[in-house]
Design a protein around this motif. Structure first.
Motif, PDB file in Angstrom:
ATOM      1  N   UNK A  88       0.817  -1.215   0.000  1.00 15.64           N
ATOM      2  CA  UNK A  88       0.000   0.000   0.000  1.00 15.64           C
ATOM      3  C   UNK A  88       0.855   1.272   0.000  1.00 15.64           C
ATOM      4  N   UNK A  89       2.158   1.110   0.169  1.00 17.89           N
ATOM      5  CA  UNK A  89       3.069   2.249   0.299  1.00 17.89           C
ATOM      6  C   UNK A  89       3.524   2.744  -1.071  1.00 17.89           C
ATOM      7  N   UNK A  90       3.443   4.060  -1.288  1.00 15.83           N
ATOM      8  CA  UNK A  90       4.043   4.642  -2.495  1.00 15.83           C
ATOM      9  C   UNK A  90       5.545   4.648  -2.251  1.00 15.83           C
ATOM     10  N   UNK A  91       6.229   3.809  -2.979  1.00 15.79           N
ATOM     11  CA  UNK A  91       7.661   3.660  -2.743  1.00 15.79           C
ATOM     12  C   UNK A  91       8.469   4.683  -3.517  1.00 15.79           C
ATOM     13  N   UNK A  92       8.023   4.996  -4.711  1.00 14.67           N
ATOM     14  CA  UNK A  92       8.764   5.959  -5.533  1.00 14.67           C
ATOM     15  C   UNK A  92       7.853   6.543  -6.598  1.00 14.67           C
ATOM     16  N   UNK A  93       8.131   7.763  -6.980  1.00 18.06           N
ATOM     17  CA  UNK A  93       7.532   8.397  -8.146  1.00 18.06           C
ATOM     18  C   UNK A  93       8.536   8.228  -9.290  1.00 18.06           C
ATOM     19  N   UNK A  94       8.061   8.154 -10.500  1.00 15.89           N
ATOM     20  CA  UNK A  94       8.972   8.034 -11.635  1.00 15.89           C
ATOM     21  C   UNK A  94       8.526   8.963 -12.746  1.00 15.89           C
ATOM     22  N   UNK A  95       9.454   9.279 -13.614  1.00 13.48           N
ATOM     23  CA  UNK A  95       9.202  10.161 -14.752  1.00 13.48           C
ATOM     24  C   UNK A  95       8.954   9.318 -15.996  1.00 13.48           C
ATOM     25  N   UNK A  96       8.061   9.822 -16.828  1.00 12.28           N
ATOM     26  CA  UNK A  96       7.828   9.215 -18.137  1.00 12.28           C
ATOM     27  C   UNK A  96       7.326  10.330 -19.061  1.00 12.28           C
ATOM     28  N   UNK A  97       7.839  10.356 -20.261  1.00 16.02           N
ATOM     29  CA  UNK A  97       7.423  11.360 -21.242  1.00 16.02           C
ATOM     30  C   UNK A  97       5.921  11.178 -21.514  1.00 16.02           C
ATOM     31  N   UNK A  98       5.170  12.278 -21.618  1.00 18.90           N
ATOM     32  CA  UNK A  98       3.721  12.180 -21.844  1.00 18.90           C
ATOM     33  C   UNK A  98       3.328  11.332 -23.060  1.00 18.90           C
ATOM     34  N   UNK A  99       4.120  11.407 -24.128  1.00 18.34           N
ATOM     35  CA  UNK A  99       3.834  10.605 -25.327  1.00 18.34           C
ATOM     36  C   UNK A  99       3.831   9.118 -24.979  1.00 18.34           C
ATOM     37  N   UNK A 100       4.890   8.666 -24.301  1.00 20.29           N
ATOM     38  CA  UNK A 100       5.008   7.245 -23.972  1.00 20.29           C
ATOM     39  C   UNK A 100       4.021   6.842 -22.890  1.00 20.29           C
ATOM     40  N   UNK A 101       3.736   7.750 -21.981  1.00 15.46           N
ATOM     41  CA  UNK A 101       2.724   7.479 -20.958  1.00 15.46           C
ATOM     42  C   UNK A 101       1.390   7.181 -21.631  1.00 15.46           C
ATOM     43  N   UNK A 102       0.988   8.027 -22.572  1.00 14.21           N
ATOM     44  CA  UNK A 102      -0.254   7.839 -23.305  1.00 14.21           C
ATOM     45  C   UNK A 102      -0.244   6.515 -24.068  1.00 14.21           C
ATOM     46  N   UNK A 103       0.857   6.207 -24.714  1.00 12.25           N
ATOM     47  CA  UNK A 103       0.964   4.968 -25.487  1.00 12.25           C
ATOM     48  C   UNK A 103       0.805   3.746 -24.577  1.00 12.25           C
ATOM     49  N   UNK A 104       1.512   3.735 -23.442  1.00 13.37           N
ATOM     50  CA  UNK A 104       1.469   2.586 -22.548  1.00 13.37           C
ATOM     51  C   UNK A 104       0.123   2.441 -21.854  1.00 13.37           C
ATOM     52  N   UNK A 105      -0.448   3.549 -21.408  1.00 15.38           N
ATOM     53  CA  UNK A 105      -1.746   3.498 -20.732  1.00 15.38           C
ATOM     54  C   UNK A 105      -2.809   2.931 -21.671  1.00 15.38           C
ATOM     55  N   UNK A 106      -2.729   3.293 -22.945  1.00 13.37           N
ATOM     56  CA  UNK A 106      -3.729   2.841 -23.912  1.00 13.37           C
ATOM     57  C   UNK A 106      -3.372   1.528 -24.604  1.00 13.37           C
ATOM     58  N   UNK A 107      -2.169   1.019 -24.343  1.00 11.34           N
ATOM     59  CA  UNK A 107      -1.745  -0.237 -24.960  1.00 11.34           C
ATOM     60  C   UNK A 107      -1.475  -0.118 -26.446  1.00 11.34           C
ATOM     61  N   UNK A 108      -1.074   1.069 -26.881  1.00  7.42           N
ATOM     62  CA  UNK A 108      -0.821   1.307 -28.291  1.00  7.42           C
ATOM     63  C   UNK A 108       0.656   1.134 -28.625  1.00  7.42           C
ATOM     64  N   UNK A 109       0.911   0.767 -29.890  1.00  8.36           N
ATOM     65  CA  UNK A 109       2.248   0.906 -30.442  1.00  8.36           C
ATOM     66  C   UNK A 109       2.142   1.973 -31.530  1.00  8.36           C
TER      67      UNK A 109
END
Length: 124
Positions: free
Chosen positions: A82-103
């Protein structure tokens, strides 16, 4: 969970393909080889870079605590239990791609109607 300069010497896409075929969706390390990092993203694998101290603490934590590691891409958080262990950075383009499961092919095909119109225009 890996160490420093993960993917060094693995600049071809075959390395992320093999990891993806094995079932890996996320790799957490203190650093990645640049080309490997990019190839992971292009193949749907999230490379999370953490500071060395945070990575060491995470490794120690999971050796003591039995917990699930959860990656929350929209909130860019790595959770241990339940603990937030770390925050991480990701470029918005790749974040959108991964969240939506797109290539990138699927992203292009979202414009299929415009592509078809262009092709018809060129044939005329």
């Amino acid at each position: 969970i890996a160490g420093e300069n993960f993917g060094c010497g693995s600049s071809r896409e075959h390395a992320p393909w093999a990891l993806g075929d094995y079932g890996f969706k996320v790799i957490v390390a203190s650093s990645f080889a640049d080309i490997f990092h990019q190839n992971c993203l292009q193949n749907g694998i999230l490379p999370i870079t953490l500071e060395k101290e945070t990575l060491v603490a995470l490794k120690e934590y999971i050796q003591v605590e039995t917990c699930d590691l959860t990656v929350d891409i929209p909130n860019q958080e790595l959770r241990a239990g339940e603990q937030i262990f770390a925050k991480f950075e990701i470029h918005p383009y790749w974040k959108n791609m991964l969240v939506n499961g797109w290539d990138e092919i699927e992203l292009t095909l979202q414009h299929r109607e415009e592509i078809d119109q262009y092709e018809q225009k060129m044939q005329a």
